[in-house]
Enzyme design. Structure first.
Site: not given
Length: 314
Positions: A272, A232
């Site tokens: 497409r 930490s």
């Protein structure tokens, strides 16, 4: 490659990098003409040739290839989507192989944990509350099943070439044969090959996430701890389950990437797609890299995982 926004991204290396994408597209064009083509420097794309101008990276790449090989008739008969889709399939095949290797490591680590701690008794918990006693081996069996099935599903994936020409009417088996891919009809606007890959990668991350969630709960109760852990910035006494946290992060974000692929599949139009196809590339890149990272972190997590029988008994 490294990404400060995704700690551990370096584990994915060149998976789906810009360099890998260019190399895969060149491999497809090489297979089409039956000649090994020179791979341009990635830096050339975005310099004199702008990928944005044509809307896809292949249009930017072709002038570089043609300049390097003026004597060849490159790309004749193909369309951009043929090359990009097939290149993406090649990259996904490579990515899946890397994920499988890490999952195999994870399964082997679970086997080792079972051999050393399988008979240890601890609380079985349902809805997070104590239920009936179970063994560590029982819980690990669930991890093993998920990881093993994910690897098997990745192994079972099929890898189709895309060879449809401008409107999907072309079919030429040579491209698939030369690249070691499956020869199938054009799938320009049938995107199940893409969503299937995405679904399988998400499932692999799901399996890793299950492991991470159990490790996080076991760490909170003192039954489990990461071998390495993390510190930490303000509390030096802490031993944070960092790998489990990072794997859980992937499990919380991968399903949304899979959902984007399905949204694109549902938004296909005519011969497409007008944006739905384009949305796949970065989505697949992120999903593949995150699956590789999550699987690698899960394997490391399991290889170093510590079981604390005294706490489990208490």
């Amino acid at each position: 490659m490294s990404d400060l926004f995704w700690p551990g991204d370096h584990r994915a290396g060149e998976v789906c990098s810009d360099r890998a994408f260019v190399a895969a597209m060149v491999a497809v064009e090489s297979a089409w003409v039956g000649v090994e083509l020179t791979v341009p420097e990635v830096a050339a794309l975005g310099g004199d040739v702008d990928p944005e101008a044509g809307g896809n990276p292949l249009i930017a790449l072709l002038p570089l290839l043609r300049a390097a090989h003026p004597h060849l008739e490159l790309h004749t008969g193909l369309t951009s989507q043929d090359v990009v889709d097939t290149a993406v399939v090649l990259m996904m095949r490579d990515a899946a192989a890397v994920v499988r290797r890490h999952l195999a490591r994870a399964v082997a680590a679970v086997d080792d944990l079972v051999s050393r701690h399988g008979d240890v008794v601890l609380d079985g918990r349902t809805l997070t509350q104590p239920a009936l006693p179970v063994t560590v081996g029982h819980r690990l069996a669930g991890w093993q099943r998920g990881l093993s099935e994910a690897g098997e599903e990745l192994s079972a994936l099929r890898w189709p070439a895309q060879c449809g020409g401008p409107v999907g009417t072309l079919r030429d088996a040579r491209l698939a044969e030369r690249l070691g891919l499956d020869d199938v009809p054009a799938w320009h606007t049938h995107r199940r090959p893409v969503t299937r890959i995405g679904d399988t990668l998400v499932a692999a991350v799901d399996a890793c996430g299950h492991v991470a969630r159990d490790v996080l709960e076991g760490s909170r109760l003192g039954e489990l701890s990461e071998g390495r852990g993390g510190g930490s910035s303000s509390m030096p006494h802490k031993h944070n389950p960092v790998l489990a946290v990072l794997v859980r992060r992937a499990a919380l974000t991968a399903p949304q990437l899979g959902a984007t692929l399905h949204l694109g599949a549902a938004d296909q139009v005519e011969e497409r797609a007008d944006g739905a196809w384009h949305a796949e590339w970065d989505t697949l890149r992120l999903l593949a890299r995150r699956a590789v990272v999550a699987a690698a972190q899960t394997a490391d997590l399991l290889e170093g995982l510590r079981v604390h029988p005294g706490e489990a008994a208490r």
